[in-house]
Motif scaffolding. Structure first.
Motif, PDB file in Angstrom:
ATOM      1  N   VAL A 120      12.491  11.321  14.774  1.00 52.04           N
ATOM      2  CA  VAL A 120      12.618   9.875  14.633  1.00 52.04           C
ATOM      3  C   VAL A 120      12.170   9.523  13.217  1.00 52.04           C
ATOM      4  CG1 VAL A 120      11.758   7.644  15.414  1.00 52.04           C
ATOM      5  CG2 VAL A 120      12.248   9.439  17.082  1.00 52.04           C
ATOM      6  N   PRO A 121      12.939   8.723  12.475  1.00 57.68           N
ATOM      7  CA  PRO A 121      12.586   8.454  11.073  1.00 57.68           C
ATOM      8  C   PRO A 121      11.153   7.949  10.906  1.00 57.68           C
ATOM      9  CG  PRO A 121      14.784   7.652  11.535  1.00 57.68           C
ATOM     10  CD  PRO A 121      14.211   8.090  12.855  1.00 57.68           C
ATOM     11  N   PHE A 122      10.469   8.514   9.914  1.00 60.26           N
ATOM     12  CA  PHE A 122       9.102   8.114   9.601  1.00 60.26           C
ATOM     13  C   PHE A 122       9.098   7.022   8.538  1.00 60.26           C
ATOM     14  CE2 PHE A 122       8.445  12.329  11.343  1.00 60.26           C
ATOM     15  CZ  PHE A 122       7.235  12.234  12.004  1.00 60.26           C
ATOM     16  N   HIS A 123       8.077   6.160   8.596  1.00 65.54           N
ATOM     17  CA  HIS A 123       7.774   5.269   7.485  1.00 65.54           C
ATOM     18  C   HIS A 123       6.801   6.037   6.593  1.00 65.54           C
ATOM     19  CE1 HIS A 123       8.397   2.317  10.951  1.00 65.54           C
ATOM     20  NE2 HIS A 123       9.488   2.268  10.222  1.00 65.54           N
ATOM     21  N   ILE A 124       7.250   6.388   5.406  1.00 64.95           N
ATOM     22  CA  ILE A 124       6.467   7.266   4.535  1.00 64.95           C
ATOM     23  C   ILE A 124       5.820   6.447   3.427  1.00 64.95           C
ATOM     24  CG2 ILE A 124       6.515   9.371   3.144  1.00 64.95           C
ATOM     25  CD1 ILE A 124       9.324   9.874   4.427  1.00 64.95           C
ATOM     26  N   PHE A 125       4.521   6.626   3.292  1.00 62.83           N
ATOM     27  CA  PHE A 125       3.769   5.974   2.226  1.00 62.83           C
ATOM     28  C   PHE A 125       3.248   7.037   1.263  1.00 62.83           C
ATOM     29  CE2 PHE A 125       3.646   3.166   5.840  1.00 62.83           C
ATOM     30  CZ  PHE A 125       3.793   1.899   5.298  1.00 62.83           C
ATOM     31  N   GLY A 126       2.974   6.604   0.051  1.00 66.52           N
ATOM     32  CA  GLY A 126       2.394   7.496  -0.940  1.00 66.52           C
ATOM     33  C   GLY A 126       1.083   6.937  -1.455  1.00 66.52           C
ATOM     34  N   ALA A 127       0.503   7.643  -2.402  1.00 66.59           N
ATOM     35  CA  ALA A 127      -0.743   7.202  -3.037  1.00 66.59           C
ATOM     36  C   ALA A 127      -0.418   6.563  -4.382  1.00 66.59           C
ATOM     37  CB  ALA A 127      -1.682   8.379  -3.230  1.00 66.59           C
ATOM     38  N   LEU A 128      -1.173   5.530  -4.729  1.00 61.67           N
ATOM     39  CA  LEU A 128      -1.021   4.873  -6.030  1.00 61.67           C
ATOM     40  C   LEU A 128      -2.402   4.725  -6.645  1.00 61.67           C
ATOM     41  CD1 LEU A 128       0.836   3.441  -8.079  1.00 61.67           C
ATOM     42  CD2 LEU A 128       0.383   1.311  -6.847  1.00 61.67           C
ATOM     43  N   ASN A 129      -2.602   5.363  -7.788  1.00 61.13           N
ATOM     44  CA  ASN A 129      -3.907   5.355  -8.443  1.00 61.13           C
ATOM     45  C   ASN A 129      -4.014   4.163  -9.390  1.00 61.13           C
ATOM     46  OD1 ASN A 129      -6.357   5.864  -9.585  1.00 61.13           O
ATOM     47  ND2 ASN A 129      -5.748   7.737 -10.642  1.00 61.13           N
ATOM     48  N   LYS A 167       8.869   8.161  -6.368  1.00 58.81           N
ATOM     49  CA  LYS A 167       8.512   8.349  -4.960  1.00 58.81           C
ATOM     50  C   LYS A 167       9.355   7.448  -4.063  1.00 58.81           C
ATOM     51  CE  LYS A 167       3.699   9.721  -5.864  1.00 58.81           C
ATOM     52  NZ  LYS A 167       2.267   9.346  -5.718  1.00 58.81           N
ATOM     53  N   MET A 168       9.599   6.224  -4.509  1.00 59.21           N
ATOM     54  CA  MET A 168      10.436   5.318  -3.723  1.00 59.21           C
ATOM     55  C   MET A 168      11.870   5.829  -3.658  1.00 59.21           C
ATOM     56  SD  MET A 168       8.943   1.580  -4.843  1.00 59.21           S
ATOM     57  CE  MET A 168       9.922   0.683  -3.628  1.00 59.21           C
ATOM     58  N   GLU A 169      12.354   6.390  -4.758  1.00 58.51           N
ATOM     59  CA  GLU A 169      13.695   6.976  -4.756  1.00 58.51           C
ATOM     60  C   GLU A 169      13.779   8.147  -3.779  1.00 58.51           C
ATOM     61  OE1 GLU A 169      14.321   8.058  -8.792  1.00 58.51           O
ATOM     62  OE2 GLU A 169      14.549   5.984  -9.499  1.00 58.51           O
ATOM     63  N   ALA A 170      12.633   8.812  -3.555  1.00 55.91           N
ATOM     64  CA  ALA A 170      12.584   9.960  -2.642  1.00 55.91           C
ATOM     65  C   ALA A 170      12.371   9.541  -1.193  1.00 55.91           C
ATOM     66  CB  ALA A 170      11.483  10.919  -3.071  1.00 55.91           C
ATOM     67  N   GLY A 171      12.294   8.236  -0.928  1.00 58.23           N
ATOM     68  CA  GLY A 171      12.214   7.781   0.451  1.00 58.23           C
ATOM     69  C   GLY A 171      10.937   7.074   0.847  1.00 58.23           C
ATOM     70  N   MET A 172       9.961   6.980  -0.056  1.00 61.51           N
ATOM     71  CA  MET A 172       8.726   6.283   0.307  1.00 61.51           C
ATOM     72  C   MET A 172       8.968   4.786   0.375  1.00 61.51           C
ATOM     73  SD  MET A 172       5.624   8.274  -1.613  1.00 61.51           S
ATOM     74  CE  MET A 172       5.393  10.052  -1.408  1.00 61.51           C
ATOM     75  N   THR A 173       8.298   4.161   1.335  1.00 58.26           N
ATOM     76  CA  THR A 173       8.486   2.727   1.547  1.00 58.26           C
ATOM     77  C   THR A 173       7.353   1.891   0.975  1.00 58.26           C
ATOM     78  OG1 THR A 173       9.082   1.114   3.256  1.00 58.26           O
ATOM     79  CG2 THR A 173       7.318   2.641   3.790  1.00 58.26           C
ATOM     80  N   GLY A 174       6.245   2.533   0.618  1.00 56.03           N
ATOM     81  CA  GLY A 174       5.116   1.787   0.084  1.00 56.03           C
ATOM     82  C   GLY A 174       3.976   2.703  -0.306  1.00 56.03           C
ATOM     83  N   PHE A 175       2.814   2.088  -0.617  1.00 55.09           N
ATOM     84  CA  PHE A 175       1.704   2.851  -1.183  1.00 55.09           C
ATOM     85  C   PHE A 175       0.359   2.370  -0.659  1.00 55.09           C
ATOM     86  CE2 PHE A 175       5.208   2.770  -4.159  1.00 55.09           C
ATOM     87  CZ  PHE A 175       5.400   4.124  -4.390  1.00 55.09           C
ATOM     88  N   PHE A 176      -0.524   3.326  -0.427  1.00 58.59           N
ATOM     89  CA  PHE A 176      -1.939   3.068  -0.205  1.00 58.59           C
ATOM     90  C   PHE A 176      -2.626   3.338  -1.540  1.00 58.59           C
ATOM     91  CE2 PHE A 176      -0.441   3.371   3.991  1.00 58.59           C
ATOM     92  CZ  PHE A 176      -1.420   2.988   4.904  1.00 58.59           C
ATOM     93  N   THR A 177      -3.346   2.347  -2.059  1.00 57.29           N
ATOM     94  CA  THR A 177      -3.925   2.522  -3.389  1.00 57.29           C
ATOM     95  C   THR A 177      -5.318   3.136  -3.309  1.00 57.29           C
ATOM     96  OG1 THR A 177      -5.181   0.465  -3.700  1.00 57.29           O
ATOM     97  CG2 THR A 177      -2.777   0.354  -3.983  1.00 57.29           C
ATOM     98  N   GLN A 178      -5.744   3.690  -4.429  1.00 60.18           N
ATOM     99  CA  GLN A 178      -7.126   4.117  -4.555  1.00 60.18           C
ATOM    100  C   GLN A 178      -8.022   2.872  -4.487  1.00 60.18           C
ATOM    101  OE1 GLN A 178      -7.952   7.039  -4.199  1.00 60.18           O
ATOM    102  NE2 GLN A 178      -7.283   8.499  -5.751  1.00 60.18           N
ATOM    103  N   PRO A 179      -9.310   3.028  -4.156  1.00 62.36           N
ATOM    104  CA  PRO A 179     -10.175   1.855  -4.017  1.00 62.36           C
ATOM    105  C   PRO A 179     -10.322   1.069  -5.318  1.00 62.36           C
ATOM    106  CG  PRO A 179     -11.444   3.894  -3.885  1.00 62.36           C
ATOM    107  CD  PRO A 179     -10.013   4.283  -3.816  1.00 62.36           C
ATOM    108  N   VAL A 180     -10.361  -0.236  -5.157  1.00 62.58           N
ATOM    109  CA  VAL A 180     -10.511  -1.150  -6.288  1.00 62.58           C
ATOM    110  C   VAL A 180     -11.998  -1.440  -6.475  1.00 62.58           C
ATOM    111  CG1 VAL A 180      -9.987  -3.452  -7.161  1.00 62.58           C
ATOM    112  CG2 VAL A 180      -8.246  -2.162  -5.888  1.00 62.58           C
TER     113      VAL A 180
END
Length: 597
Positions: A449-458, A474-487
């Protein structure tokens, strides 16, 4: 007596083109040698190489490959004169052996990897130019895991020699994907649409039966299709590799695929002149075709499941995801208790790290399944590229799909600490972009079943434009969004704003990590890659006891949450030292402010 040779395209239209077998493995078997580049035999034992070419031709091969598969300047450590000598001698030996038989000679070029794309093309052109100068008109680029550099090189060859015939062959696992995570349908499409490739196919890794599966997965192909399987699966005895597939089985199985429309056949690892002789006999016999497509097992249709977390993210409801590190023992009770506490606090999802800081912990995917089954809380496991090959990753993805887990964070992963590398090896078969593309393609093919794929953003990077460039890839490769490093700095806040403006369509979850002491702050600033804690925050914790530090952690975290809210779609809170009660207070504070309490 020299035989007349027709144009190779005409030959393929009239009858299947039969190649030779595995030069490297047969040379090792014949000479009882191993562990040395067989290409050097062109210079050191040329008569043996020429005799092997002749054996394959006498067995019935119409085409032979030069003994040059791994002869490039990467393998031979930049020794240009040596590589040139291997290629020229390899061509001379093959051409001399082929002449009495009227056989075709293919310049054999193996994969060039480990270089930037432009350098890969340059190396392929260097090798091709040597062969063109020697008189080569037929080229085979074999055992490739990607199409990188192949189309450009074929175009270069055709510019110099328009009548040249170029065959590209990929090496794929039975599931239809290569070691670099590319699926055969896409690779074949790319080379076919280029207009510079004359034939395409598969070689190595698989035996005859697995090659049948690849043909079935590929479906229709407008170019002549080539198959050069191994002689079954290898076994290793006393450090030596053996292939035990019987020549008759090999020949009959491959001949059946020719009757299904395959145009070019031959052998790869473990295939001897006897395998080619058996193939030619089976082709002459004109027996049965292979089982038709209807005999293949039909794929069970997967029913997508709903993700309330992802729906809330898309709807602008600012969901909160909290990260919990998995336990470093076999007992998950404390982890599950923390997850329950966070669920009661109202978090939308739990993210589970995958062996953070390259330390072995409980498997994130297995924990994700337990959280989902036991609590009904959405888990978001991390999946790193470190220490797993594609087969292992696919197995995990199949399991997650069956468990109803359909959100994940794909990251490259932390390297193994230097002091441990003698005992624990890092295995990076690919990066997070290739991992994302692989996961996306699995979903598109219906394997999961298709995954919602997120990546890391520093967002702490001092060179943030390069991070944004990576994020776009990463978005071109299928990622839909990003979890960022802590602010934890003004720089990170500004980069968060820039990310919002630069990455339209990306779903961004802003990272918040409560600092619990001055020592904790200095450790993160000094030793954790990708985190920057500005000095004013570090100094604010000076002299505070635990209770006072936690009060400050809540206050600062809520301030950061408010500051970054205009630039994010959700919150990503990282739990420090399993202090879930502290995180629950921050969650409550965010919810209270957003509800206007």
């Amino acid at each position: 007596m020299t035989q007349e040779r027709i144009d190779i395209r005409e030959h393929i239209r009239k009858e299947p083109l039969v190649f030779d077998g595995g030069m490297g493995t047969y040379y090792a078997q014949r000479t009882h040698t191993r562990g040395k580049g067989v290409e050097l035999a062109n210079i050191e034992t040329p008569l043996v190489v020429e005799e092997i070419h002749t054996e394959y031709l006498r067995a019935g091969a119409h085409a032979i490959k030069t003994n040059t598969f791994a002869a490039n300047r990467i393998v031979y450590q930049g020794d240009t004169p040596l590589v040139e000598g291997i290629l020229r001698t390899g061509w001379t030996l093959a051409a001399r052996a082929a002449e009495p038989f009227g056989a075709y000679v293919f310049a054999d070029i193996g994969p060039v990897t480990g270089l930037p794309p432009a350098d890969i093309v340059e190396e392929y052109r260097f090798l091709s130019d040597i062969f063109l100068a020697a008189g080569a008109r037929h080229f085979i680029f074999e055992t490739n895991s990607s199409a990188e550099g192949l189309v450009e090189t074929a175009a270069h060859i055709k510019q110099i020699c328009p009548e040249a015939f170029v065959l590209t062959s990929f090496s794929a696992f039975p599931g239809g994907y290569t070691r670099d995570g590319f699926f055969i349908e896409e690779l074949v499409r790319v080379v076919t649409e280029s207009g510079y490739i004359d034939a395409v196919g598969f070689n190595c890794v698989s035996g005859v039966q697995s090659m049948k599966e690849l043909v079935h997965l590929l479906g229709a192909c407008s170019l002549p299709l080539s198959l050069m399987p191994n002689a079954g699966h290898p076994i290793v005895i006393d450090g030596r590799t053996f292939y035990e597939s019987a020549p008759k089985y090999f020949g009959e199985g491959l001949a059946a695929l020719v009757r299904d429309g395959v145009s070019i056949v031959g052998g790869c690892c473990g295939t001897t002149p006897e395998h080619i002789r058996a193939l030619c006999a089976a082709l002459a016999d004109r027996g049965h075709a292979s089982e038709d497509a209807g005999a293949w097992q039909t794929r069970t249709e997967l029913v997508p499941s709903r993700s309330p977390f992802f729906d809330a993210l898309k709807a602008g409801e600012m969901p909160i995801a909290v990260e919990l590190d998995p336990p470093d023992t076999g007992n998950a009770d404390k982890f599950m208790a923390g997850a329950r506490e966070l669920q009661a606090a109202g978090v939308s999802a739990i993210t589970i790290a995958d062996n953070p800081i390259a330390r072995a912990r409980m498997d994130a995917a297995m924990l994700a399944g337990r959280v989902h089954r036991s609590l009904g809380l959405e888990p978001i496991p991390h999946m790193t590229c470190r220490d797993r090959n594609l087969n292992a990753i696919k197995s995990i993805l199949l399991g997650l799909s069956a468990e109803g887990v359909h959100n994940m964070i794909a990251i490259t992963g932390d390297p193994i600490p230097t002091a441990e590398r003698d005992e624990v090896k890092s295995v990076y078969q690919f990066n997070s972009r290739k991992l994302s593309a692989f996961i996306t393609n699995l979903g598109e093919r219906g394997d999961v079943v298709p995954f919602h794929i997120f990546g890391a953003l520093n967002v702490n990077s001092q060179h943030f434009p390069s991070q944004l460039g990576l994020a776009k890839k990463k978005m071109e490769a299928g990622m839909t969004g990003f979890f960022t490093q802590p602010v934890l700095s003004a720089r990170a806040k500004e980069n968060m704003r820039t990310a919002r403006d630069t990455l339209p369509g990306a779903l961004i979850l802003g990272g918040i990590m409560p600092v619990v002491s001055e020592r904790n702050a200095r450790f993160m600033e000094s030793e954790i890659s990708g985190i920057h804690v500005e000095e004013r925050i570090i100094n604010a914790y000076h002299g505070l006891d635990r209770a006072e530090a936690e009060e400050l952690a809540v206050k600062l975290s809520l301030e950061i949450a408010k500051d970054i809210e205009p630039y994010i779609d959700g919150y990503y809170i990282i739990t420090p030292f399993a202090r879930t009660a502290l995180v629950a207070r921050i969650v409550a504070g965010i919810k209270a402010r957003r509800s206007g309490q």
